[in-house]
Design a protein around this motif. Structure first.
Motif, PDB file in Angstrom:
ATOM      1  N   PHE A 143      53.516  -5.148 -31.274  1.00  0.00           N
ATOM      2  CA  PHE A 143      52.144  -5.135 -30.772  1.00  0.00           C
ATOM      3  C   PHE A 143      51.955  -6.065 -29.583  1.00  0.00           C
ATOM      4  O   PHE A 143      51.047  -5.868 -28.786  1.00  0.00           O
ATOM      5  CB  PHE A 143      51.174  -5.515 -31.895  1.00  0.00           C
ATOM      6  N   LEU A 144      52.805  -7.085 -29.456  1.00  0.00           N
ATOM      7  CA  LEU A 144      52.753  -7.946 -28.280  1.00  0.00           C
ATOM      8  C   LEU A 144      53.624  -7.393 -27.158  1.00  0.00           C
ATOM      9  O   LEU A 144      53.309  -7.564 -25.981  1.00  0.00           O
ATOM     10  CB  LEU A 144      53.192  -9.371 -28.647  1.00  0.00           C
ATOM     11  N   ARG A 145      54.721  -6.749 -27.525  1.00  0.00           N
ATOM     12  CA  ARG A 145      55.590  -6.148 -26.497  1.00  0.00           C
ATOM     13  C   ARG A 145      54.954  -4.889 -25.912  1.00  0.00           C
ATOM     14  O   ARG A 145      55.104  -4.608 -24.721  1.00  0.00           O
ATOM     15  CB  ARG A 145      56.942  -5.811 -27.109  1.00  0.00           C
ATOM     16  N   ARG A 146      54.264  -4.138 -26.760  1.00  0.00           N
ATOM     17  CA  ARG A 146      53.621  -2.897 -26.323  1.00  0.00           C
ATOM     18  C   ARG A 146      52.182  -2.857 -26.858  1.00  0.00           C
ATOM     19  O   ARG A 146      51.913  -2.259 -27.916  1.00  0.00           O
ATOM     20  CB  ARG A 146      54.407  -1.703 -26.867  1.00  0.00           C
ATOM     21  N   PRO A 206      53.048  -7.098 -20.267  1.00  0.00           N
ATOM     22  CA  PRO A 206      51.736  -7.646 -20.641  1.00  0.00           C
ATOM     23  C   PRO A 206      51.863  -9.079 -21.150  1.00  0.00           C
ATOM     24  O   PRO A 206      52.853  -9.429 -21.812  1.00  0.00           O
ATOM     25  CB  PRO A 206      51.279  -6.709 -21.759  1.00  0.00           C
ATOM     26  N   PRO A 207      50.894  -9.942 -20.869  1.00  0.00           N
ATOM     27  CA  PRO A 207      50.918 -11.296 -21.430  1.00  0.00           C
ATOM     28  C   PRO A 207      50.645 -11.246 -22.928  1.00  0.00           C
ATOM     29  O   PRO A 207      49.931 -10.355 -23.410  1.00  0.00           O
ATOM     30  CB  PRO A 207      49.780 -12.010 -20.684  1.00  0.00           C
ATOM     31  N   PRO A 208      51.194 -12.169 -23.726  1.00  0.00           N
ATOM     32  CA  PRO A 208      51.059 -12.089 -25.185  1.00  0.00           C
ATOM     33  C   PRO A 208      49.616 -12.241 -25.674  1.00  0.00           C
ATOM     34  O   PRO A 208      49.285 -11.760 -26.757  1.00  0.00           O
ATOM     35  CB  PRO A 208      51.940 -13.233 -25.698  1.00  0.00           C
ATOM     36  N   SER A 276      56.212   6.992 -34.416  1.00  0.00           N
ATOM     37  CA  SER A 276      55.655   8.094 -33.627  1.00  0.00           C
ATOM     38  C   SER A 276      54.937   7.572 -32.389  1.00  0.00           C
ATOM     39  O   SER A 276      55.142   8.081 -31.271  1.00  0.00           O
ATOM     40  CB  SER A 276      54.690   8.918 -34.480  1.00  0.00           C
ATOM     41  N   PHE A 277      54.094   6.561 -32.576  1.00  0.00           N
ATOM     42  CA  PHE A 277      53.313   6.030 -31.454  1.00  0.00           C
ATOM     43  C   PHE A 277      54.189   5.262 -30.472  1.00  0.00           C
ATOM     44  O   PHE A 277      53.863   5.175 -29.290  1.00  0.00           O
ATOM     45  CB  PHE A 277      52.191   5.116 -31.966  1.00  0.00           C
TER      46      PHE A 277
END
Length: 340
Positions: A143-146, A206-208, A276-277
């Motif tokens: 969730f932080l990487r993507r 993206p920044p964390p 999937s996502f």
């Protein structure tokens, strides 16, 4: 209660205390680093074997685990239930193994994951079966990487209310422990679409802190509580403390089912959605259900219809799931009172 302040400078003020109370040996452990703490536990065990004093009651401080050597199982008393926090599981089989072990251990001492409200009916214990998703470390968190993964989760849950109501307890709605974002304030969907638009500007690197700043004040209940919500990001990347920056998403609308295999099926479903996502982000427009949200999805027909669509999506993504695996969930959530 010890006069540690009277000790001279330079002396270690950490003290081990031992008391006999009600026939049991109580040992209070001082704050120590991991290696000396393990050595101390070894000495205590050796002494107890020699003196045959029986099992002790341990209290005090547990050292940190910077090297990641320990598997921690958290057990705490909660009103009416025993709360158990599983250690992180790297795969689904590890999760299923833990649930089987805990179910057998609970049965051996008379603990169950359901309440028998009448000879014909069982209900949930009232305790949660919250699913927590993340990575081995905060930087590993998907969730932080993507951050678009969280967007996919939010959008898919809004558009598929069966995920909110099939696995929930009997108490749902805007004042429950895990309200949907569109149950109390319909304008929340407008606000979250603004956040989605901001997210698109950070397609790469993206920044964390991005997820927390965009969604913290939207993923709340009607009072603004960030914890009492269907998708809780309190431990995603909170500015309040380091323990809140773990990259974790907590799904709170899952109640404890009566059988461990039902929990395993739920987790398998959610893991399939994550995969999937990750491969194909969900970008459908948010559905404005309005009052039809409760008019329809309190009824098993519409929940089943929507859930079949979810299984079709998962199958299209390459993860085959059998509808019969979730028959117990429908029977538990929508018990039959009679036939005509």
């Amino acid at each position: 209660r010890l006069p540690l302040a009277d000790l001279p400078e330079g002396v270690n003020r950490r003290a081990l205390t031992i008391e006999m109370r009600a026939g049991a040996l109580h040992v209070f452990l001082p704050p120590l680093q991991q290696e000396p703490w393990l050595a101390l536990i070894g000495h205590i065990a050796d002494t107890l074997r020699e003196t045959q004093l029986g099992a002790p009651v341990l209290a005090g401080y547990v050292p940190g685990d910077a090297a990641g050597r320990w598997t921690k199982l958290g057990i705490a008393s909660d009103p009416g239930v025993l709360e158990i926090n599983l250690p992180p599981c790297a795969d689904w089989r590890a999760y299923a193994g833990w649930l089987d072990t805990l179910e057998c251990a609970g049965a051996a001492v008379g603990l169950r994951s359901f309440k028998q409200t009448s000879p014909e009916e069982q209900t949930g214990t009232g305790g949660g079966n919250h699913l927590v998703l993340g990575g081995a470390t905060p930087t590993d968190s998907p969730f932080l990487r993507r951050p678009d993964l969280l967007r996919s989760f939010i959008s898919y849950w809004v558009n598929h209310p069966s995920l909110s109501y099939l696995f929930s307890g009997l108490f749902v709605g805007p004042t429950s422990q895990a309200p949907r974002i569109d149950e109390a304030r319909h304008d929340t969907l407008d606000e979250i679409e603004v956040a989605f638009a901001q997210l698109d500007q950070w397609a790469s690197n993206p920044p964390p802190w991005l997820v927390d700043r965009l969604f913290r004040n939207i993923l709340t209940d009607v009072t603004g509580n960030t914890h009492r919500t269907e998708m809780c990001i309190d431990k995603m990347y909170s500015p309040d403390s380091s323990t809140g920056r773990l990259g974790l998403l907590e799904l709170r609308a899952f109640e404890m089912p009566p059988d461990a295999r039902m929990s395993c099926a739920q987790q398998l479903l959610v893991r399939s959605l994550v995969a999937s996502f990750w491969n194909e982000p969900y970008r459908q427009k948010l559905v404005r259900w309005g009052t039809s949200l409760n008019d329809k999805f309190m009824l098993p027909h519409f929940v089943g219809q929507d859930f079949d669509d979810i299984l079709a999506d998962i199958s299209h993504a390459g993860f085959k799931m059998d509808r019969s695996w979730f028959t117990p969930h429908f029977e538990f959530r929508f018990p039959i009172y009679g036939r005509a």
